[in-house]
Design a protein around this motif. Sequence first.
Motif, PDB file in Angstrom:
ATOM      1  N   VAL A  35       0.937  -1.111   0.050  1.00 60.10           N
ATOM      2  CA  VAL A  35       0.189   0.200  -0.201  1.00 60.10           C
ATOM      3  C   VAL A  35       1.120   1.222   0.095  1.00 60.10           C
ATOM      4  O   VAL A  35       0.212   2.360  -0.451  1.00 60.10           O
ATOM      5  CB  VAL A  35      -0.439   0.083   0.923  1.00 60.10           C
ATOM      6  N   ILE A  36       2.099   1.648   0.574  1.00 55.97           N
ATOM      7  CA  ILE A  36       2.574   2.722   0.954  1.00 55.97           C
ATOM      8  C   ILE A  36       3.735   2.998  -0.504  1.00 55.97           C
ATOM      9  O   ILE A  36       3.809   4.304  -0.191  1.00 55.97           O
ATOM     10  CB  ILE A  36       3.625   1.839   1.607  1.00 55.97           C
ATOM     11  N   THR A  37       3.792   1.740  -0.922  1.00 52.11           N
ATOM     12  CA  THR A  37       4.372   2.313  -2.683  1.00 52.11           C
ATOM     13  C   THR A  37       3.417   1.817  -3.412  1.00 52.11           C
ATOM     14  O   THR A  37       3.729   2.466  -4.967  1.00 52.11           O
ATOM     15  CB  THR A  37       5.117   0.919  -3.006  1.00 52.11           C
ATOM     16  N   GLY A  38       1.595   1.330  -3.293  1.00 56.59           N
ATOM     17  CA  GLY A  38       1.422   1.815  -4.882  1.00 56.59           C
ATOM     18  C   GLY A  38       1.397   0.197  -5.953  1.00 56.59           C
ATOM     19  O   GLY A  38       1.365   1.010  -7.455  1.00 56.59           O
ATOM     20  N   ALA A  39       2.105  -0.677  -5.133  1.00 54.81           N
ATOM     21  CA  ALA A  39       2.983  -1.132  -6.549  1.00 54.81           C
ATOM     22  C   ALA A  39       3.412  -3.128  -5.867  1.00 54.81           C
ATOM     23  O   ALA A  39       3.203  -3.490  -4.412  1.00 54.81           O
ATOM     24  CB  ALA A  39       4.326  -1.118  -6.829  1.00 54.81           C
ATOM     25  N   GLN A  40       3.695  -3.502  -7.135  1.00 55.56           N
ATOM     26  CA  GLN A  40       3.547  -5.108  -6.359  1.00 55.56           C
ATOM     27  C   GLN A  40       5.563  -4.957  -6.125  1.00 55.56           C
ATOM     28  O   GLN A  40       6.058  -4.766  -7.060  1.00 55.56           O
ATOM     29  CB  GLN A  40       3.413  -5.932  -8.153  1.00 55.56           C
ATOM     30  N   ASN A  41       5.758  -5.972  -4.978  1.00 54.19           N
ATOM     31  CA  ASN A  41       7.308  -5.524  -4.585  1.00 54.19           C
ATOM     32  C   ASN A  41       7.501  -7.135  -4.170  1.00 54.19           C
ATOM     33  O   ASN A  41       6.837  -7.613  -3.510  1.00 54.19           O
ATOM     34  CB  ASN A  41       7.603  -4.632  -3.709  1.00 54.19           C
ATOM     35  N   GLY A  42       8.515  -7.502  -4.824  1.00 53.23           N
ATOM     36  CA  GLY A  42       9.493  -9.124  -4.096  1.00 53.23           C
ATOM     37  C   GLY A  42      10.436  -8.264  -4.099  1.00 53.23           C
ATOM     38  O   GLY A  42      11.324  -7.799  -4.661  1.00 53.23           O
ATOM     39  N   TYR A  43      10.859  -9.647  -3.189  1.00 55.54           N
ATOM     40  CA  TYR A  43      13.000  -9.344  -3.229  1.00 55.54           C
ATOM     41  C   TYR A  43      13.237 -10.483  -4.179  1.00 55.54           C
ATOM     42  O   TYR A  43      13.005 -12.089  -3.755  1.00 55.54           O
ATOM     43  CB  TYR A  43      13.023  -9.580  -1.782  1.00 55.54           C
ATOM     44  N   ARG A  44      14.137 -10.602  -5.185  1.00 51.26           N
ATOM     45  CA  ARG A  44      15.002 -11.928  -5.665  1.00 51.26           C
ATOM     46  C   ARG A  44      16.438 -11.380  -5.518  1.00 51.26           C
ATOM     47  O   ARG A  44      16.474 -10.533  -5.505  1.00 51.26           O
ATOM     48  CB  ARG A  44      14.665 -12.148  -7.382  1.00 51.26           C
ATOM     49  N   PHE A  45      16.949 -12.387  -4.814  1.00 51.10           N
ATOM     50  CA  PHE A  45      18.354 -12.554  -4.405  1.00 51.10           C
ATOM     51  C   PHE A  45      19.193 -13.371  -4.493  1.00 51.10           C
ATOM     52  O   PHE A  45      18.888 -14.909  -4.528  1.00 51.10           O
ATOM     53  CB  PHE A  45      18.603 -12.038  -2.878  1.00 51.10           C
ATOM     54  N   GLY A  46      20.791 -13.273  -4.518  1.00 50.62           N
ATOM     55  CA  GLY A  46      21.626 -14.735  -4.248  1.00 50.62           C
ATOM     56  C   GLY A  46      21.914 -13.947  -2.962  1.00 50.62           C
ATOM     57  O   GLY A  46      22.768 -13.181  -2.688  1.00 50.62           O
ATOM     58  N   LEU A  47      22.367 -15.455  -2.552  1.00 48.62           N
ATOM     59  CA  LEU A  47      23.329 -16.086  -1.844  1.00 48.62           C
ATOM     60  C   LEU A  47      24.897 -17.208  -1.876  1.00 48.62           C
ATOM     61  O   LEU A  47      24.098 -17.913  -2.314  1.00 48.62           O
ATOM     62  CB  LEU A  47      22.094 -16.989  -0.358  1.00 48.62           C
ATOM     63  N   LEU A  48      25.280 -16.207  -0.828  1.00 51.50           N
ATOM     64  CA  LEU A  48      26.796 -17.347  -0.559  1.00 51.50           C
ATOM     65  C   LEU A  48      27.564 -17.496   0.269  1.00 51.50           C
ATOM     66  O   LEU A  48      27.215 -16.208   1.335  1.00 51.50           O
ATOM     67  CB  LEU A  48      27.509 -16.301  -2.068  1.00 51.50           C
TER      68      LEU A  48
END
Length: 205
Positions: A184-197
């Motif tokens: 709601v605070i961004t008015g957008a679809q947000n998700g997190y994609r990341f690499g992990l070592l």
Amino acid sequence: MSRIVLIVSALIAASWTTSVEAADLGYGQPYTVNQPLNMYSWAGPYLGGNIGWDWGSVDNSPTRPSGLVGGAQAGYNWQTGPWVFGIEGDLEATGASDTFAPWKFSNPWFGTVRGRAGYALNNILFYGTGGLAFGELSGQTFGLSESHTNAGWTVGLGAEVGFARNWSAKVEYLYVDLNDSNFVITGAQNGYRFGLLRAGVNYHF
């Protein structure tokens, strides 16, 4: 705690209980019946810890969270000759965050439940892994904050070395995709994609 985390925690606990019961019924010998006597055994339950670094991006945002990661893992392996198959679950705390203008996104924690399949050269195991990922994405702006816990997927590769009868060390890379949520605070679809070592140590029961 979200319903997703409760369900996954229950699955990990059930898997661990089954592993321990199996160990009580017959595990504890250094070799399995399907191996030559001079081979290192990867079969049975294990428990360990890990530390590493993750870096990634937030969908529909210029932020690029990254930070230190640490947690614990538990799993169970089956071995037939040089082939090793297993299941592993882990839960991680992270310091991954980034701020761009008024926007800040962070990933306080995440976890995975994965299958593993690999090939052992005696005490050296090379493996691929993949399965379910879940975790929290938190957003902040102008004093407002919002968090969502999402499920997603992960895939990766790793190598593990047995350096004593009950101990092994590993290095592993995972790619993790946590699905989008409507913030709601961004008015957008947000998700997190990341690499992990990360690197870790396991104790084999």
